[in-house]
Design an enzyme around this catalytic site. Structure first.
Site, PDB file in Angstrom:
ATOM      1  N   PRO A   1       7.351  17.177  12.290  1.00  0.00           N
ATOM      2  CA  PRO A   1       8.464  16.295  11.936  1.00  0.00           C
ATOM      3  C   PRO A   1       9.745  17.022  11.559  1.00  0.00           C
ATOM      4  O   PRO A   1      10.788  16.379  11.402  1.00  0.00           O
ATOM      5  CB  PRO A   1       7.911  15.510  10.740  1.00  0.00           C
ATOM      6  CG  PRO A   1       6.886  16.422  10.140  1.00  0.00           C
ATOM      7  CD  PRO A   1       6.274  17.152  11.295  1.00  0.00           C
TER       8      PRO A   1
ATOM      9  N   TYR B   1      17.528  20.121   3.985  1.00  0.00           N
ATOM     10  CA  TYR B   1      16.338  20.877   4.367  1.00  0.00           C
ATOM     11  C   TYR B   1      16.339  22.169   3.545  1.00  0.00           C
ATOM     12  O   TYR B   1      17.252  22.991   3.681  1.00  0.00           O
ATOM     13  CB  TYR B   1      16.361  21.221   5.852  1.00  0.00           C
ATOM     14  CG  TYR B   1      16.131  20.050   6.781  1.00  0.00           C
ATOM     15  CD1 TYR B   1      14.892  19.846   7.377  1.00  0.00           C
ATOM     16  CD2 TYR B   1      17.151  19.145   7.071  1.00  0.00           C
ATOM     17  CE1 TYR B   1      14.668  18.782   8.236  1.00  0.00           C
ATOM     18  CE2 TYR B   1      16.940  18.070   7.926  1.00  0.00           C
ATOM     19  CZ  TYR B   1      15.698  17.903   8.507  1.00  0.00           C
ATOM     20  OH  TYR B   1      15.485  16.838   9.352  1.00  0.00           O
TER      21      TYR B   1
ATOM     22  N   HIS C   1      24.965   9.815   9.966  1.00  0.00           N
ATOM     23  CA  HIS C   1      25.070  11.124   9.346  1.00  0.00           C
ATOM     24  C   HIS C   1      25.770  12.073  10.316  1.00  0.00           C
ATOM     25  O   HIS C   1      25.319  12.252  11.449  1.00  0.00           O
ATOM     26  CB  HIS C   1      23.685  11.676   8.988  1.00  0.00           C
ATOM     27  CG  HIS C   1      23.091  11.030   7.772  1.00  0.00           C
ATOM     28  ND1 HIS C   1      22.003  11.555   7.110  1.00  0.00           N
ATOM     29  CD2 HIS C   1      23.446   9.926   7.088  1.00  0.00           C
ATOM     30  CE1 HIS C   1      21.709  10.787   6.071  1.00  0.00           C
ATOM     31  NE2 HIS C   1      22.564   9.787   6.052  1.00  0.00           N
TER      32      HIS C   1
ATOM     33  N   TYR D   1      19.627  19.031  17.287  1.00  0.00           N
ATOM     34  CA  TYR D   1      19.286  18.005  16.303  1.00  0.00           C
ATOM     35  C   TYR D   1      19.826  16.638  16.719  1.00  0.00           C
ATOM     36  O   TYR D   1      19.143  15.613  16.589  1.00  0.00           O
ATOM     37  CB  TYR D   1      19.830  18.388  14.937  1.00  0.00           C
ATOM     38  CG  TYR D   1      19.202  17.622  13.777  1.00  0.00           C
ATOM     39  CD1 TYR D   1      18.119  18.147  13.083  1.00  0.00           C
ATOM     40  CD2 TYR D   1      19.696  16.377  13.390  1.00  0.00           C
ATOM     41  CE1 TYR D   1      17.535  17.453  12.027  1.00  0.00           C
ATOM     42  CE2 TYR D   1      19.116  15.689  12.327  1.00  0.00           C
ATOM     43  CZ  TYR D   1      18.040  16.226  11.654  1.00  0.00           C
ATOM     44  OH  TYR D   1      17.460  15.534  10.622  1.00  0.00           O
TER      45      TYR D   1
ATOM     46  N   LYS E   1      12.076  14.726  16.015  1.00  0.00           N
ATOM     47  CA  LYS E   1      12.075  14.507  17.455  1.00  0.00           C
ATOM     48  C   LYS E   1      11.032  13.505  17.949  1.00  0.00           C
ATOM     49  O   LYS E   1      11.121  13.037  19.086  1.00  0.00           O
ATOM     50  CB  LYS E   1      11.845  15.848  18.178  1.00  0.00           C
ATOM     51  CG  LYS E   1      13.032  16.780  18.109  1.00  0.00           C
ATOM     52  CD  LYS E   1      14.140  16.296  19.004  1.00  0.00           C
ATOM     53  CE  LYS E   1      15.442  17.027  18.798  1.00  0.00           C
ATOM     54  NZ  LYS E   1      16.391  16.307  17.956  1.00  0.00           N
TER      55      LYS E   1
END
Length: 392
Positions: free
Chosen positions: A293, A202, A74, A385, A297
């Site tokens: 979550p 998200y 991704h 991220y 991580k």
């Protein structure tokens, strides 16, 4: 029966198995135990995002390159709020990607590698006791065949998860703890359907957070914010889809729906304990820290811990100086606290609370607009991220 090894490891999840693998590559012997059976570990559905550094670690250390051939790369994620999608382009901003590769696949890759290398990994043990009273730390346990075994070692590593017995084996008063609990959880479920989007979404909505993820071309994983006391059995398919639609659908976007399979409620918290070493006992992964979550991580922190710990243990055997073990906590915690900040920030930015005021809700939208509307803000999110360089 009593046996000896150089490093005894409690916990045969990804952290414990990777540590055993990395030590094997430097000629250091280990024995790994776990009270869970192989099938139980392999069947546990856990986080599925690997940072770029975690992928490099698995591939370059010879575990497997299956993440590159079967994982999904991704190059960005979508932050959705006020009914609009805002894409964060990782490759363009920081030149990195992440891989969607479930934790169970990481575990199976490591298990295959340790078996091929002749690793000593014992699943399904019971009545484990950690003993620090002697000159050498030890773990005593009952084998699946009923035999009672004691393993004495130079070093003992607790990679035994958030309910770690090894953490509690530290003497009273020698470690500090930092903790934050959240007033919500995630309701997670598997969906038999094609992907709703080619990257993770998200979503922040006034009805609560939602996450759209993937697993395979025909099976997807989704989550929505719920109360920590919710029971999966109380939610049928119609109720779940009603909740998801009002949080995510709109402005031309609709979820790909299908029959719902496994359901679970995931409470989460932020937790850190330090130091991560006492004498010849060291902690790694969830035994030392847990994160919400939202930032993806948890597994990545465990793998980063182990990368540092394997180097420190190698230094210990090379120099014969136990003081080098003190370097582990400092090196590992620098990354841990960065991840704690990012996970907390992402969680509080994207989730709603029952006592949130109109000001709080508008401030969250302002924060998301600032993040997605600024190259510098988006680059910070992308760097965090996709992961930082492993600590030196």
């Amino acid at each position: 029966m009593t046996t000896r090894t150089q490093v005894a490891i409690v916990g045969a999840g990804p952290a414990g198995l990777l540590l055993s693998h990395l030590l094997h590559r430097t000629g250091i012997e280990s024995i790994v135990i776990d009270n869970r059976g192989y099938e139980q570990i392999a069947g546990t559905i856990r986080a599925g995002i690997l940072e770029a550094g975690s992928v490099r670690l698995l591939v370059d250390s010879g575990v497997s390159d299956r993440v590159l051939t079967e994982g999904l790369r991704h190059d960005g994620v979508v932050l959705r709020f006020r009914g609009e999608n805002h894409r964060i382009d990782f490759r363009e901003l920081v030149g990195e990607s992440v891989w969607l590769y479930p934790q169970t696949e990481v575990f199976m890759d490591l298990s295959v590698r340790r078996t091929a290398d002749g690793g000593d990994v014992r699943y399904g043990v019971t009545d484990t006791v950690v003993d620090l009273s002697g000159t050498r730390p030890a773990m005593t346990f009952t084998e699946p065949d009923g035999a009672r075994t004691r393993v004495e070692a130079d070093l003992l590593v607790g990679a035994d998860g958030s309910r770690s017995m090894c953490r509690h084996a530290f003497p009273a008063g020698v470690r500090d703890e930092w903790f934050r609990e959240y007033p919500f959880a995630w309701f997670g479920f598997l969906v038999e359907a094609p992907p709703s989007h080619d990257e993770l979404i998200y979503t922040r909505s006034d009805f609560g957070f939602a996450l759209i993820s993937q697993r395979t071309p025909a099976m997807q994983r989704m989550y929505f914010q719920c109360g920590p006391d919710e029971r999966p059995a109380d939610w049928d398919d119609d109720r779940i889809w009603t909740e998801m639609r009002k949080r995510v659908n709109g402005n031309g976007f609709e979820l790909a729906e299908g029959p719902i399979g496994a359901k679970t409620v995931l409470p989460f918290r932020s937790y850190v304990t330090a130091p991560m070493r006492h004498d010849k006992l060291l902690l790694a992964g969830d035994a030392a820290h847990t994160v919400p979550p939202t930032g993806a991580k948890g597994l990545n922190l465990a793998l980063a811990d182990v990368a540092v710990l394997s180097e420190v243990i190698a230094d210990f055997y090379r120099t014969g100086n136990a003081d080098v073990l003190d370097h582990y906590t400092e090196r590992a915690l620098n990354r841990v606290w960065r991840a704690q900040h990012f996970s907390y920030w992402a969680t509080t930015m994207l989730h709603t609370t029952a006592d949130a005021s109109p000001f709080d809700r508008q401030r969250q939208h302002g924060e998301l607009s600032m993040l997605t509307g600024s190259r510098h803000g988006a680059a910070y999110f992308a760097e965090a991220y996709t992961g930082w360089q492993h600590p030196k």
